[in-house]
Design a protein around this motif. Structure first.
Motif, short mmCIF file in Angstrom:
data_model
loop_
_atom_site.label_atom_id
_atom_site.label_comp_id
_atom_site.label_asym_id
_atom_site.label_seq_id
_atom_site.Cartn_x
_atom_site.Cartn_y
_atom_site.Cartn_z
N PHE A 51 33.02 70.66 18.68
CA PHE A 51 32.62 70.86 17.29
C PHE A 51 32.18 69.52 16.66
O PHE A 51 32.84 69.02 15.73
N PRO A 52 31.11 68.93 17.16
CA PRO A 52 30.68 67.62 16.65
C PRO A 52 30.29 67.63 15.18
O PRO A 52 30.55 66.66 14.46
N GLN A 53 29.67 68.72 14.72
CA GLN A 53 29.27 68.79 13.31
C GLN A 53 30.49 68.83 12.40
O GLN A 53 30.50 68.21 11.33
N PHE A 54 31.51 69.58 12.81
CA PHE A 54 32.75 69.63 12.04
C PHE A 54 33.40 68.25 11.98
O PHE A 54 33.88 67.81 10.93
N ALA A 55 33.37 67.54 13.12
CA ALA A 55 33.93 66.19 13.16
C ALA A 55 33.15 65.25 12.26
O ALA A 55 33.73 64.39 11.58
N ASN A 56 31.83 65.39 12.22
CA ASN A 56 31.02 64.54 11.35
C ASN A 56 31.31 64.80 9.88
O ASN A 56 31.39 63.87 9.08
N ARG A 57 31.44 66.08 9.52
CA ARG A 57 31.70 66.42 8.12
C ARG A 57 33.07 65.93 7.67
O ARG A 57 33.28 65.66 6.48
N ASN A 58 34.00 65.83 8.59
CA ASN A 58 35.37 65.41 8.25
C ASN A 58 35.70 64.09 8.95
O ASN A 58 36.82 63.89 9.42
N SER A 59 34.73 63.21 8.98
CA SER A 59 34.88 61.95 9.73
C SER A 59 36.07 61.12 9.27
O SER A 59 36.85 60.62 10.09
N THR A 60 36.23 60.98 7.95
CA THR A 60 37.33 60.17 7.43
C THR A 60 38.69 60.74 7.84
O THR A 60 39.59 59.99 8.24
N ALA A 61 38.83 62.05 7.76
CA ALA A 61 40.09 62.68 8.16
C ALA A 61 40.38 62.43 9.64
O ALA A 61 41.53 62.15 10.02
N PHE A 62 39.35 62.48 10.48
CA PHE A 62 39.54 62.25 11.91
C PHE A 62 39.90 60.79 12.19
O PHE A 62 40.67 60.51 13.11
N VAL A 63 39.33 59.87 11.41
CA VAL A 63 39.67 58.46 11.58
C VAL A 63 41.16 58.24 11.34
O VAL A 63 41.86 57.63 12.17
N TYR A 64 41.66 58.77 10.23
CA TYR A 64 43.07 58.54 9.90
C TYR A 64 44.01 59.36 10.77
O TYR A 64 45.13 58.93 11.05
N LEU A 65 43.55 60.52 11.23
CA LEU A 65 44.35 61.28 12.19
C LEU A 65 44.50 60.50 13.49
O LEU A 65 45.61 60.44 14.07
N THR A 66 43.42 59.86 13.92
CA THR A 66 43.48 59.05 15.14
C THR A 66 44.41 57.84 14.96
O THR A 66 45.22 57.52 15.85
#
Length: 390
Positions: free
Chosen positions: A81-96
Motif C-alpha cells: 500500500f505505497p499510496q497509503f504510506a505516502n499519505r500517512n508518511s509522518t505517522a509511519f516515520v514516528y511509528l518506525t
C-alpha cells in the motif's frame, strides 16, 4: 533568519513545504530500508537465540519473534500500500522510530549487567534516516531518552545506569546535531532540485506554448500530432483547423488590444471545450500522450488547430465541434456579437504516415467552409452541396 527556520532546518515554512513531496518519498524509502534491515537483524538474532549462540539464550525467543512479526507486517504494508504510506508518511516515520527505540530500550533491559549499545546505535540511525520538523524530532528523542534512563536506573545497578546516562547524553547530543546538519543538507538539495525543476518547466512552457493563449505553439502541436499518429494506428483520430471570421475588422475597428482579447477568449474557449482548461500546463504534453486527451494549438494570428482523440466516430466529432463553435458564438465581448469562426476538419486515415497530409486536407476543408459562408463546419470529404450550415 526567519523565526521558524530552526524547525525547518534553516529554511522558511513555505520553502520547506514546497519540498514536502520529496521529503515524503525519501522518508518512505528510508523507512523501508531501515525496517528491512531491522527485520534481517532480528531474524539473525532469533536464529542465534534458538541455537544458544553468542550468549543469546532461548529465553529471548519471544522478544525476537515479536519484533520480527512487527517488522514483517510493516514492510508488507509499505510494499502493498505505497499510496497509503505516502499519505500517512509522518505517522509511519514516528511509528518506525517508536519500533526501533523501544526495541533498543527493551534490549538494554534484557542485559541488566551491561551498558546499553543497541539503543545508542538505533538512536543515531533514526536521526540520520528520517526528516520531519526539528521540534518534533527533538521532543520525540528526549521522551525516549527519559524512558531509556528510567529503565536503566530501575533495572540496572547504579554504576551501569550512570554509565548509560553518560553515554546516552553524549550520543543524544551527537544524534540531534547530526540530524540537524544532515537533514539541512538534504533539504538544501531538495530546494535546489525544485528550483531546477521550476526553471525546466518555465523553459518547457516558453518553448512549447503560445504566450497569449497558453495553447500549444505550432512546433509543439505538430510534434505531438506526429507522435500520436505513429503510435495510435487503431484509434479514431481527427484534426480541425479553425479561423476566426472578421478578425481583421476587429483589429481595424477596435484596435489590436481588443484583437488580443478576442484571441485569448477564443483560446480559453477551445481549452474549456476539449476539457483541458484546468490541466497543469507544464505536464500537459505527457498527459496528452498517456491519457489520450484532445488538445489545441495556435498556429499564428487568428488561426487555431484542434487534435481530437477518444471520439467514437465522425458524428461525435461533429457534435463536439458544433458545441465548440456555439461556445465561440456565445462568447461575451463588449462591442462584439460573440466570435464567429470557420472550421475545416478531417479524419486521420491509415495512409497518413505523418501529419502533413491530414493538415493539408483540413486546410482545404477550412477554405471551403469560408467560401460556403463562414461560421460553419466542413469535413474534407464533404462538398458545399452536401453540407449544411453549422
Amino acid at each position: 533568519m526567519p523565526e521558524n527556520s530552526f524547525n525547518y532546518y534553516g529554511y522558511d515554512k513555505e520553502t520547506y513545504l514546497e519540498c514536502s513531496e520529496l521529503i515524503t518519498m525519501t522518508n518512505r524509502k528510508h523507512i523501508f530500508i531501515m525496517i528491512s534491515w531491522f527485520l534481517f537483524v532480528n531474524v539473525l538474532y532469533l536464529i542465534f537465540s534458538t541455537l544458544n549462540l553468542f550468549g543469546l539464550s532461548q529465553m529471548r525467543i519471544p522478544f525476537y519473534v515479536s519484533y520480527v512479526a512487527i517488522a514483517f507486517l510493516l514492510d508488507m504494508l509499505l510494499f502493498l500500500f505505497p499510496q497509503f504510506a505516502n499519505r500517512n508518511s509522518t505517522a509511519f516515520v514516528y511509528l518506525t522510530i517508536i519500533i526501533l527505540l523501544s526495541y533498543g530500550i527493551i534490549a538494554s533491559v534484557l542485559q541488566p549487567y551491561m551498558p546499553a549499545t543497541m539503543y545508542l546505535v538505533l538512536l543515531i540511525l533514526s536521526a540520520l534516516s528520517f526528516i520531519d520538523m526539528m521540534y518534533r524530532i527533538v521532543v520525540t528523542f528526549l521522551l525516549f531518552f527519559a524512558t531509556f534512563l528510567a529503565s536503566s536506573f530501575i533495572y540496572k545497578t547504579f554504576s551501569i545506569a550512570y554509565h548509560d546516562m553518560y553515554n546516552g547524553l553524549i550520543v543524544l547530543t551527537l544524534a540531534l546535531g547530526l540530524h540537524y546538519m544532515y537533514q539541512r543538507t538534504r533539504v538544501q538539495q531538495f530546494v535546489l532540485y525544485q528550483r531546477d525543476l521550476h526553471i525546466q518547466r518555465e523553459l518547457e512552457i516558453k518553448s512549447s506554448f503560445d504566450a497569449l493563449t497558453s495553447l500549444f505553439n505550432r512546433g509543439k502541436f505538430f510534434a505531438l500530432a506526429e507522435e500520436i499518429i505513429r503510435q495510435s494506428k487503431e484509434d479514431y483520430l481527427a484534426v480541425c483547423l479553425l479561423d476566426l471570421d472578421g478578425f481583421k475588422q476587429v483589429n481595424d475597428t477596435y484596435g489590436h488590444q481588443m484583437g488580443d482579447k478576442v484571441i485569448q477568449i477564443a483560446g480559453r474557449t477551445l481549452l474549456e471545450s476539449i476539457g483541458i482548461a484546468n490541466c497543469d500546463i507544464w505536464a500537459l504534453s505527457e498527459k496528452v500522450l498517456k491519457e489520450k486527451l484532445s488538445f489545441a494549438g495556435r498556429l499564428g494570428g487568428d488561426e487555431f488547430i484542434v487534435f481530437i482523440q477518444g471520439a467514437s466516430g465522425r458524428a461525435e466529432v461533429r457534435t463536439a465541434l458544433a458545441a465548440m463553435l456555439a461556445s465561440l458564438n456565445e462568447a461575451e465581448i463588449t462591442g462584439l456579437n460573440g466570435i464567429q469562426a470557420s472550421f475545416g476538419a478531417t479524419e486521420i486515415i491509415p495512409s497518413d504516415t505523418d501529419f502533413d497530409g491530414a493538415y493539408r486536407r483540413a486546410d482545404e476543408a477550412l477554405y471551403r467552409s469560408k467560401r460556403a459562408g463562414k461560421n460553419r463546419i466542413f469535413f474534407s470529404d464533404e462538398t458545399e452541396e452536401s453540407q449544411g450550415g453549422a
